[in-house]
Motif scaffolding. Structure first.
Motif, mmCIF file in Angstrom:
data_model
loop_
_atom_site.group_PDB
_atom_site.id
_atom_site.type_symbol
_atom_site.label_atom_id
_atom_site.label_comp_id
_atom_site.label_asym_id
_atom_site.label_seq_id
_atom_site.Cartn_x
_atom_site.Cartn_y
_atom_site.Cartn_z
ATOM 1 N N LEU A 299 93.675 64.250 -8.577
ATOM 2 C CA LEU A 299 92.361 64.632 -8.392
ATOM 3 C C LEU A 299 91.369 63.606 -8.163
ATOM 4 C CD1 LEU A 299 92.337 67.341 -11.141
ATOM 5 C CD2 LEU A 299 92.951 67.634 -8.808
ATOM 6 N N GLY A 300 91.737 62.397 -8.690
ATOM 7 C CA GLY A 300 90.611 61.317 -8.633
ATOM 8 C C GLY A 300 90.080 61.066 -7.168
ATOM 9 N N ASP A 301 91.066 60.914 -6.049
ATOM 10 C CA ASP A 301 90.474 60.427 -4.701
ATOM 11 C C ASP A 301 90.084 61.780 -4.148
ATOM 12 O OD1 ASP A 301 92.797 62.035 -4.552
ATOM 13 O OD2 ASP A 301 93.496 60.703 -2.716
ATOM 14 N N GLN A 302 89.759 62.878 -4.588
ATOM 15 C CA GLN A 302 89.202 63.940 -3.938
ATOM 16 C C GLN A 302 87.827 64.203 -4.527
ATOM 17 O OE1 GLN A 302 90.868 65.529 -1.281
ATOM 18 N NE2 GLN A 302 92.188 63.841 -2.036
ATOM 19 N N TRP A 305 85.075 59.984 -7.340
ATOM 20 C CA TRP A 305 84.389 58.658 -6.555
ATOM 21 C C TRP A 305 83.073 58.634 -7.322
ATOM 22 C CZ3 TRP A 305 87.645 55.613 -3.988
ATOM 23 C CH2 TRP A 305 88.776 56.389 -3.279
ATOM 24 N N LEU A 306 82.281 59.730 -7.550
ATOM 25 C CA LEU A 306 80.919 59.428 -7.936
ATOM 26 C C LEU A 306 80.546 60.161 -9.195
ATOM 27 C CD1 LEU A 306 78.960 60.089 -4.506
ATOM 28 C CD2 LEU A 306 79.423 57.899 -5.703
ATOM 29 N N VAL A 401 85.645 52.700 -11.496
ATOM 30 C CA VAL A 401 86.407 53.884 -11.214
ATOM 31 C C VAL A 401 86.854 53.925 -9.767
ATOM 32 C CG1 VAL A 401 86.427 56.572 -10.968
ATOM 33 C CG2 VAL A 401 85.488 55.447 -12.952
ATOM 34 N N GLN A 402 86.047 53.426 -8.817
ATOM 35 C CA GLN A 402 86.337 53.460 -7.548
ATOM 36 C C GLN A 402 87.326 52.543 -7.094
ATOM 37 O OE1 GLN A 402 83.182 53.347 -4.619
ATOM 38 N NE2 GLN A 402 82.354 55.419 -5.439
ATOM 39 N N LEU A 403 87.314 51.173 -7.886
ATOM 40 C CA LEU A 403 88.402 50.155 -7.557
ATOM 41 C C LEU A 403 89.647 50.706 -8.172
ATOM 42 C CD1 LEU A 403 86.139 47.149 -8.436
ATOM 43 C CD2 LEU A 403 86.961 47.796 -6.255
ATOM 44 N N HIS A 404 89.613 51.196 -9.351
ATOM 45 C CA HIS A 404 90.917 51.741 -9.822
ATOM 46 C C HIS A 404 91.472 52.888 -8.881
ATOM 47 C CE1 HIS A 404 93.729 53.319 -12.565
ATOM 48 N NE2 HIS A 404 93.307 54.625 -12.563
ATOM 49 N N ILE A 405 90.667 53.880 -8.317
ATOM 50 C CA ILE A 405 91.443 54.801 -7.413
ATOM 51 C C ILE A 405 91.963 54.003 -6.112
ATOM 52 C CG2 ILE A 405 90.909 56.687 -5.625
ATOM 53 C CD1 ILE A 405 88.761 57.458 -8.019
ATOM 54 N N LEU A 406 91.114 53.117 -5.466
ATOM 55 C CA LEU A 406 91.957 52.334 -4.426
ATOM 56 C C LEU A 406 92.815 51.505 -4.526
ATOM 57 C CD1 LEU A 406 88.206 50.827 -3.136
ATOM 58 C CD2 LEU A 406 89.384 52.708 -1.995
ATOM 59 N N GLY A 407 93.014 50.948 -5.903
ATOM 60 C CA GLY A 407 94.208 50.119 -6.130
ATOM 61 C C GLY A 407 95.231 51.020 -6.453
ATOM 62 N N ARG A 408 94.941 52.245 -6.838
ATOM 63 C CA ARG A 408 96.344 53.101 -7.012
ATOM 64 C C ARG A 408 96.768 53.701 -5.889
ATOM 65 N NH1 ARG A 408 94.073 57.390 -10.922
ATOM 66 N NH2 ARG A 408 93.078 58.300 -9.017
ATOM 67 N N LEU A 415 88.639 48.021 1.580
ATOM 68 C CA LEU A 415 87.721 48.589 0.889
ATOM 69 C C LEU A 415 87.323 47.807 -0.231
ATOM 70 C CD1 LEU A 415 87.760 52.355 1.655
ATOM 71 C CD2 LEU A 415 85.917 50.959 2.281
ATOM 72 N N ALA A 416 88.237 47.606 -1.225
ATOM 73 C CA ALA A 416 88.058 47.119 -2.487
ATOM 74 C C ALA A 416 87.249 45.959 -2.629
ATOM 75 C CB ALA A 416 89.537 46.847 -3.106
ATOM 76 N N PRO A 417 87.740 44.719 -1.855
ATOM 77 C CA PRO A 417 86.586 43.741 -1.678
ATOM 78 C C PRO A 417 85.533 44.173 -1.278
ATOM 79 C CG PRO A 417 88.575 43.529 -0.017
ATOM 80 C CD PRO A 417 88.864 44.823 -0.994
ATOM 81 N N VAL A 418 85.072 44.958 -0.310
ATOM 82 C CA VAL A 418 83.956 45.037 0.242
ATOM 83 C C VAL A 418 83.134 45.931 -1.066
ATOM 84 C CG1 VAL A 418 82.741 46.669 1.831
ATOM 85 C CG2 VAL A 418 84.436 45.403 2.569
ATOM 86 N N VAL A 419 83.614 46.869 -1.716
ATOM 87 C CA VAL A 419 82.604 47.557 -2.612
ATOM 88 C C VAL A 419 82.592 46.492 -3.871
ATOM 89 C CG1 VAL A 419 83.004 49.170 -4.747
ATOM 90 C CG2 VAL A 419 83.775 49.661 -2.208
ATOM 91 N N THR A 420 83.484 45.610 -3.989
ATOM 92 C CA THR A 420 83.252 44.653 -5.063
ATOM 93 C C THR A 420 82.156 43.654 -4.902
ATOM 94 O OG1 THR A 420 85.686 44.619 -5.821
ATOM 95 C CG2 THR A 420 84.468 43.045 -6.354
#
Length: 621
Positions: A299-302, A305-306, A401-408, A415-420
């Motif tokens: 469910l997380g990537d649906q 995110w917010l 949370v977003q980095l966890h979803i992206l990494g998973r 995207l992960a480094p840009v968000v970071t």
């Protein structure tokens, strides 16, 4: 330039917020409509029902899945009526069914803007609308023919009416809210109930009337809701069973069993047979029930995110409303926060069926709290003192949370480094601005928060945009690599195609050709076990029906009904496979036909049975 020209130019000047809202709506329309034709018929189960409903009469009124009217779909028909109306106007095609869904998604974004801007300001409304427009699961259901697009729109309209009624105390507005809730029930049954506690509490606790008047008003609104919701249910209940299709996903042909059982308590507590069992088959679709289920792999990537921003933003709004003592703000927060809290709790704790796309029901309230909450957090930042810890913590937790979803998922690794980097830059700017102006935050701190908030929209937007990059799973719509073909991951898989047995499309086509060449039934040339197997043929206009519900497990037709259609010559040929529930139980009506009707040929894992002359044996079964 003349005075008249100047005045004309001023008259044509469009307010900035109207331009911004137009851009958000355009983005929503693009995400919902881009390459929509790639989704074909969407969920062929509902597309087949629309094809059958175009025949009018009982098929239209009772939402029959098949043209012969054997079994109805397992939903109330309002959303399908809308699709059937579009197909009647523009011709029966996938786009005629899907485009109204996409436009209803855009309309929901607009209604959410009105809901939030009316209480917290235009910037808050725009941010909330943007958050909903780019929510991956919301975009996915807006590109599919499931009932969710209309359902969400009706709930948002009800919430808009309900919050305005709580603010003004107008009875007619509250009754309108009740009527809209009744229509929402006609779109997706008891699932609408998750919004009711917040709406009722908002009016009872904050409307500007004495308590007795508030109670009477809520009772009248509940009556309006019940009258609308019960209208179709009453028609079904009072129609003789022989004059309508069997109520799908039931074993007793009772509309109340469908409303209260299969699509009611059974979805939450689990149910015996069908696509669920007591004890938590929801995990097949959405993971183990628990407090962090909404952030898990399914469910997380649906929707995840917010969610931290929505929680933190809601807390900031609550504290602000408490400081100001504004009853209208409290009423809004009770209604919207109630939707968010109840829906989140139900999705997190349910042991029954929880498909991934059910999280779309959480999208509007989470977007509302995130959008309005972002403005509240900005005000906390400007207050200085200890208040900036709340917006800083909201950004940090949401980014984590977003980095966890992206990494998973491993999809779109850039995207992960840009968000970071963006969140760190925003955090440093907030820190530097607060050092310069510790009591007021300063422009630099506000700019840092804006950068961080913008960065937190990047990943969900990318996931939402992926819905147009390939074919979305029509039965279990979602965005990202797990649900869209051609992306890294399961690629449109989900749990589709897991139904055991079946003849496959080619085998069913061969069995249908055999049946039509050998004295077919007068009403159905071929009856198969599952509506999923029959759907492509119903869409194509063939005289095919299904007797066991969507997967062949949910609907159990009484032997007397089966015997009647065989005795009358309406049906003769049955193509049946080893359709079992998750508990290993075989559908009793399928097993009965297989045991008393003569086997003729085998197609894949299914056997074609000839039931001519077997009516007595079927009735005795």
């Amino acid at each position: 330039m003349t005075t008249g020209t100047i005045q004309g130019a001023r008259a044509l000047r469009v307010p900035w917020h109207a331009v911004a809202l137009g851009l958000v709506l355009a983005l929503s329309a693009t995400l919902n409509l881009w390459r929509l034709d790639r989704n074909g018929w969407g969920n062929a189960y509902y597309a087949g029902a629309v094809r059958s409903m175009l025949g009018g009469g009982g098929n239209l009124l009772f939402a029959s899945f098949d043209p012969g009217g054997l079994v109805a779909v397992d939903k109330t028909p309002l959303a399908l009526w809308v699709q059937a109306g579009s197909a009647r106007l523009f011709g029966y095609s996938g786009m005629a069914l899907l485009v109204p869904q996409a436009l209803m998604g855009v309309a929901s974004v607009g209604v959410l803007y009105l809901l939030v801007a009316g209480r917290w300001g235009r910037v808050a409304g725009l941010l909330a609308a943007l958050a909903l427009a780019v929510c991956p699961v919301f975009v996915a259901v807006s590109r599919d023919d499931n009932p969710d697009a209309l359902f969400i729109l009706l709930l948002l309209l009800a919430l808009l009416a309900g919050t305005r009624a709580a603010a003004s105390g107008r009875l007619r507005t509250l009754v309108l809210c009740g009527a809209l809730m009744g229509l929402a029930f006609l779109a997706k049954m008891l699932l609408a109930a998750v919004v009711l506690p917040g709406l009722a509490a908002a009016y009872l606790l904050t409307a500007p009337h004495p308590l007795g008047a508030r109670v009477r008003h809520v009772a009248l609104a509940a009556g309006a809701m019940a009258a609308v919701a019960a209208s179709w249910v009453t028609v079904v209940a009072l129609t003789p069973p022989g004059d309508r299709p069997w109520v799908g996903s039931t074993g007793d042909d009772s509309i109340l069993s469908l409303v209260l059982g299969y699509n009611g308590v059974g979805r939450v507590a689990g149910q015996t047979g069908g696509t669920s069992t007591a004890g938590g088959v929801g995990g097949v679709f959405s993971g183990t029930p628990g407090p962090f289920r909404l952030l898990n792999e399914a469910l997380g990537d649906q929707i995840g995110w917010l969610l931290p921003l929505a929680v933190a933003g809601g807390l900031s709004l609550l504290l602000a409303a408490g400081r100001r003592g504004d009853r209208r703000e409290r009423g809004w927060l009770i209604a919207v926060g109630g939707w968010f809290a109840v829906t989140g709790a139900v999705l997190s704790a349910s042991d029954g069926i929880v498909h991934t796309y059910y999280t779309a029901l959480l999208a509007p309230s989470s977007a509302a709290l995130a959008g309005a909450g972002a403005v509240a957090l900005w005000r906390d930042l400007r207050r200085g003192g200890a208040w900036p810890f709340l917006p800083a913590g909201a950004v940090a937790l949401t980014a984590g949370v977003q980095l966890h979803i992206l990494g998973r998922t491993g999809w779109l690794p850039a995207l992960a480094p840009v968000v970071t980097v963006a969140c760190l830059a925003g955090g440093l700017a907030m820190w530097a601005g607060l050092r310069r102006a510790p009591r007021g935050g300063g422009r630099l701190a506000g700019a840092g928060l804006a950068v961080a908030m913008g960065a937190l929209l990047l990943a969900p937007t990318a996931w939402a945009a992926s819905a147009g990059a390939g074919t979305v799973n029509g039965v279990f719509p979602g965005a990202g690599p797990s649900f869209v073909e051609g992306l890294t991951g399961r690629g449109g898989g989900g749990v589709a195609g897991t139904i055991p047995g079946g003849a496959g499309t080619d085998g069913t086509a061969q069995a249908l050709a055999w049946a039509e060449a050998h004295d077919p039934g007068t009403r159905w040339s071929l009856i198969v076990a599952s509506e999923e197997e029959a759907a492509p043929f119903v869409v194509a206009g063939e005289s095919v029906a299904a007797m066991g519900g969507f997967t062949g497990r949910e609907t159990v037709i009484a032997p007397s009904r089966l015997a009647a259609i065989v005795r009358s010559g309406e049906a003769r040929w049955f193509l049946l496979g080893a359709t079992r529930s998750f508990t290993g139980q075989v559908n009793p009506s399928v097993a009965l036909i297989a045991s008393v009707c003569a086997p003729v040929a085998t197609y894949g894992a299914s056997t074609l049975h000839d039931c001519a002359g077997a009516a007595g044996a079927i009735a005795a079964g």
